[in-house]
Structures are given as C-alpha cells and as structure tokens.
Design a protein around this motif. Structure first.
Motif, PDB file in Angstrom:
ATOM      1  N   VAL A  58       0.821  -1.213   0.000  1.00  0.00           N
ATOM      2  CA  VAL A  58       0.000   0.000   0.000  1.00  0.00           C
ATOM      3  C   VAL A  58       0.847   1.251   0.000  1.00  0.00           C
ATOM      4  N   ASP A  59       1.925   1.264   0.768  1.00  0.00           N
ATOM      5  CA  ASP A  59       2.772   2.455   0.825  1.00  0.00           C
ATOM      6  C   ASP A  59       3.498   2.633  -0.502  1.00  0.00           C
ATOM      7  N   GLY A  60       3.500   3.834  -1.003  1.00  0.00           N
ATOM      8  CA  GLY A  60       4.173   4.104  -2.269  1.00  0.00           C
ATOM      9  C   GLY A  60       3.874   5.501  -2.754  1.00  0.00           C
ATOM     10  N   ASP A  61       4.367   5.794  -3.951  1.00  0.00           N
ATOM     11  CA  ASP A  61       4.270   7.154  -4.474  1.00  0.00           C
ATOM     12  C   ASP A  61       3.128   7.330  -5.468  1.00  0.00           C
ATOM     13  N   GLY A  62       2.363   6.267  -5.761  1.00  0.00           N
ATOM     14  CA  GLY A  62       1.376   6.351  -6.826  1.00  0.00           C
ATOM     15  C   GLY A  62      -0.035   6.587  -6.354  1.00  0.00           C
ATOM     16  N   SER A  63      -0.224   7.325  -5.257  1.00  0.00           N
ATOM     17  CA  SER A  63      -1.569   7.544  -4.747  1.00  0.00           C
ATOM     18  C   SER A  63      -2.367   8.390  -5.729  1.00  0.00           C
ATOM     19  N   PRO A  64      -3.692   8.171  -5.805  1.00  0.00           N
ATOM     20  CA  PRO A  64      -4.519   8.980  -6.715  1.00  0.00           C
ATOM     21  C   PRO A  64      -4.390  10.475  -6.482  1.00  0.00           C
ATOM     22  N   ALA A  65      -4.260  10.899  -5.222  1.00  0.00           N
ATOM     23  CA  ALA A  65      -4.093  12.329  -4.956  1.00  0.00           C
ATOM     24  C   ALA A  65      -2.830  12.856  -5.625  1.00  0.00           C
ATOM     25  N   SER A  95      -9.334  -1.199   4.472  1.00  0.00           N
ATOM     26  CA  SER A  95     -10.408  -0.227   4.273  1.00  0.00           C
ATOM     27  C   SER A  95     -10.053   1.107   4.919  1.00  0.00           C
ATOM     28  N   GLY A  96      -9.419   1.057   6.095  1.00  0.00           N
ATOM     29  CA  GLY A  96      -8.986   2.283   6.748  1.00  0.00           C
ATOM     30  C   GLY A  96      -7.952   3.035   5.933  1.00  0.00           C
ATOM     31  N   TYR A  97      -6.985   2.292   5.375  1.00  0.00           N
ATOM     32  CA  TYR A  97      -6.000   2.912   4.502  1.00  0.00           C
ATOM     33  C   TYR A  97      -6.693   3.600   3.325  1.00  0.00           C
ATOM     34  N   MET A  98      -7.626   2.887   2.701  1.00  0.00           N
ATOM     35  CA  MET A  98      -8.260   3.403   1.499  1.00  0.00           C
ATOM     36  C   MET A  98      -9.139   4.619   1.800  1.00  0.00           C
ATOM     37  N   ILE A  99      -9.775   4.621   2.958  1.00  0.00           N
ATOM     38  CA  ILE A  99     -10.583   5.797   3.339  1.00  0.00           C
ATOM     39  C   ILE A  99      -9.689   7.028   3.486  1.00  0.00           C
ATOM     40  N   ASP A 100      -8.514   6.840   4.073  1.00  0.00           N
ATOM     41  CA  ASP A 100      -7.578   7.960   4.198  1.00  0.00           C
ATOM     42  C   ASP A 100      -7.155   8.468   2.823  1.00  0.00           C
ATOM     43  N   ARG A 101      -6.856   7.555   1.919  1.00  0.00           N
ATOM     44  CA  ARG A 101      -6.434   7.955   0.581  1.00  0.00           C
ATOM     45  C   ARG A 101      -7.586   8.573  -0.211  1.00  0.00           C
ATOM     46  N   GLU A 102      -8.784   8.076   0.018  1.00  0.00           N
ATOM     47  CA  GLU A 102      -9.955   8.663  -0.632  1.00  0.00           C
ATOM     48  C   GLU A 102     -10.135  10.110  -0.178  1.00  0.00           C
ATOM     49  N   ARG A 103      -9.951  10.345   1.103  1.00  0.00           N
ATOM     50  CA  ARG A 103     -10.065  11.703   1.635  1.00  0.00           C
ATOM     51  C   ARG A 103      -8.982  12.607   1.037  1.00  0.00           C
ATOM     52  N   ASP A 104      -7.768  12.063   0.894  1.00  0.00           N
ATOM     53  CA  ASP A 104      -6.691  12.836   0.280  1.00  0.00           C
ATOM     54  C   ASP A 104      -7.036  13.199  -1.164  1.00  0.00           C
ATOM     55  N   LEU A 105      -7.618  12.251  -1.895  1.00  0.00           N
ATOM     56  CA  LEU A 105      -7.996  12.523  -3.279  1.00  0.00           C
ATOM     57  C   LEU A 105      -9.061  13.607  -3.343  1.00  0.00           C
ATOM     58  N   ALA A 106     -10.056  13.519  -2.478  1.00  0.00           N
ATOM     59  CA  ALA A 106     -11.104  14.545  -2.456  1.00  0.00           C
ATOM     60  C   ALA A 106     -10.502  15.918  -2.198  1.00  0.00           C
ATOM     61  N   ILE A 147     -17.792  12.916  -3.488  1.00  0.00           N
ATOM     62  CA  ILE A 147     -18.538  11.971  -4.323  1.00  0.00           C
ATOM     63  C   ILE A 147     -17.623  11.396  -5.401  1.00  0.00           C
ATOM     64  N   ALA A 148     -16.865  12.269  -6.071  1.00  0.00           N
ATOM     65  CA  ALA A 148     -15.971  11.820  -7.142  1.00  0.00           C
ATOM     66  C   ALA A 148     -14.893  10.881  -6.605  1.00  0.00           C
ATOM     67  N   ALA A 149     -14.298  11.234  -5.472  1.00  0.00           N
ATOM     68  CA  ALA A 149     -13.247  10.389  -4.893  1.00  0.00           C
ATOM     69  C   ALA A 149     -13.794   9.019  -4.514  1.00  0.00           C
ATOM     70  N   ALA A 150     -14.995   8.990  -3.947  1.00  0.00           N
ATOM     71  CA  ALA A 150     -15.608   7.712  -3.577  1.00  0.00           C
ATOM     72  C   ALA A 150     -15.870   6.857  -4.813  1.00  0.00           C
ATOM     73  N   GLN A 151     -16.288   7.486  -5.904  1.00  0.00           N
ATOM     74  CA  GLN A 151     -16.533   6.754  -7.145  1.00  0.00           C
ATOM     75  C   GLN A 151     -15.227   6.156  -7.688  1.00  0.00           C
TER      76      GLN A 151
END
Length: 211
Positions: A66-73, A130-141, A158-162
């Motif tokens: 999971v850790d890396g430089d390719g996060s959606p944000a 799921s916790g990791y992904m929620i954090d990354r989703e928030r970062d993307l938003a 909404i867009a980040a969740a999609q």
C-alpha cells in the motif's frame, strides 16, 4: 548525506527482513496463527524494533504494497496542465495494470498471491485496508478540490468515492481471476477492457448504462 543514505538503506533492509519473514510464516501457518514474537524472532530483530517499523501485525502485510508514491491524490496533483483529473487517473490505473501493481489484483507472484489469500481470508486485514483506502480517498477529495478539478467539497468527496469504489471492484475481479489459476499475463487483456469500460462510466456518467 552519505551517513543518512547508509541509515536509510539499513532501515530498508530491516523493513524487508521483517516483511519477508512474516510472509514466509503466513504462507506456512496462516495469519492468525503467527504472532508478532514469531515474526521478530524469524527476522532476528527485537519486538520493539518490529513495532518501530510496523505498529500492528496487519501493517506488516499491507504496507508492503500500500505504501508508495502512486496515490490517486498525487496523480491528480502531478498531472500535466490541461489533462482532466479522471483522464490522468485512468492512465495511472492502466499503467499500474501494465506493471502488475499488486493492488490492481493483476499479479501472480508468490508474495502477491499470499497477500490476496490473506486479505480475503482475514477480516482484520480487510478492515485495516479499508482504513488505509478511506484515508487515501479523503486525500484525493482534498486534492480534487485544491487543484480546481471540482468546485465544491461535496462533489469532490462523491468523485473520490466513485474512483476508489471503481478501483476496488476492478481489483477484486482481477484478483479472482488470478486466484482461480489464470496467469496475470493471460488475464491482462480482459483487465484492460474492464478498466477502460469502468473509467468510461466514471467520465461519462451512469445514464447510458442504468435505466
């Protein structure tokens, strides 16, 4: 600077020794049957040292991939001028498929198969992911809003969740194919087709597919 480089290399070697030892034990005995003490002993580190690198046993499994430089944000932040955010995210996902990123599900290496076997059989691991992904989703938003890709926080979330929901479903389909015995190379063309279809829906909306 040289001393810092040596220190970082030593930390990386220790982190890899811990994860390698843990995955070997997990493959042999399963996640729940292996203790942190077992992992520390196999990696030849102390228990406090292990916890300095990984706060929980679940983190030993997840942070390897999971850790890396390719996060959606980061993808949105570093996209070229004029490239829409969803277009950049589509290309990033296709690139990850091509290089067999484990989180796309399209990887048939022993460590990736162990990762997915553990993930789908261990509720605590799935909850931690799921916790990791929620954090990354928030970062993307936050990044969608900050970059001007969207004009308000509600739409950004909404867009980040999609985006994250789409990638989760794509990853599940890919992992299921690999776990059923197909090689990642054989499954790759269909995985690309699914990804293109999914991002078409994201970019164009559901109206053409949902009555």
């Amino acid at each position: 600077m040289e001393e810092l480089g040596l220190r970082e290399r030593k930390k990386r070697r220790t982190r890899e020794a811990i994860t390698d030892a843990a995955f070997a034990l997990f493959r042999e005995s399963g996640f729940d049957a292996v203790s942190v003490v077992d992992i520390a002993a196999a990696a030849e580190v102390s228990k406090p040292t292990l916890f300095a690198y990984f706060p929980t046993k679940e983190d030993i499994v997840l942070r390897r991939f999971v850790d890396g430089d390719g996060s959606p944000a980061l993808v949105v932040r570093e996209r070229r001028p004029g490239v829409p955010a969803l277009r950049a995210l589509r290309q990033s996902y296709l690139d990850r498929l091509a290089r067999r990123d484990v989180l796309t599900g399209l990887n048939d290496s022993p460590s990736a198969i162990t990762f997915h076997d553990l993930l789908y059989s261990t509720p605590t691991l799935m909850a931690r992911l799921s916790g990791y992904m929620i954090d990354r989703e928030r970062d993307l938003a936050d990044e969608l809003l900050a970059s001007g890709a969207v004009s308000d926080g509600f739409t950004a979330h909404i867009a980040a969740a999609q985006v994250f929901g789409t990638q989760r479903i794509l990853g599940h389909h890919n992992a299921q194919e690999v776990r059923s015995g197909r090689s990642a190379d054989d499954a790759y063309p269909a995985a690309v087709t699914r990804a293109e279809t999914a991002f078409d829906v994201l970019e164009n909306g559901l109206a053409s597919r949902v009555g």
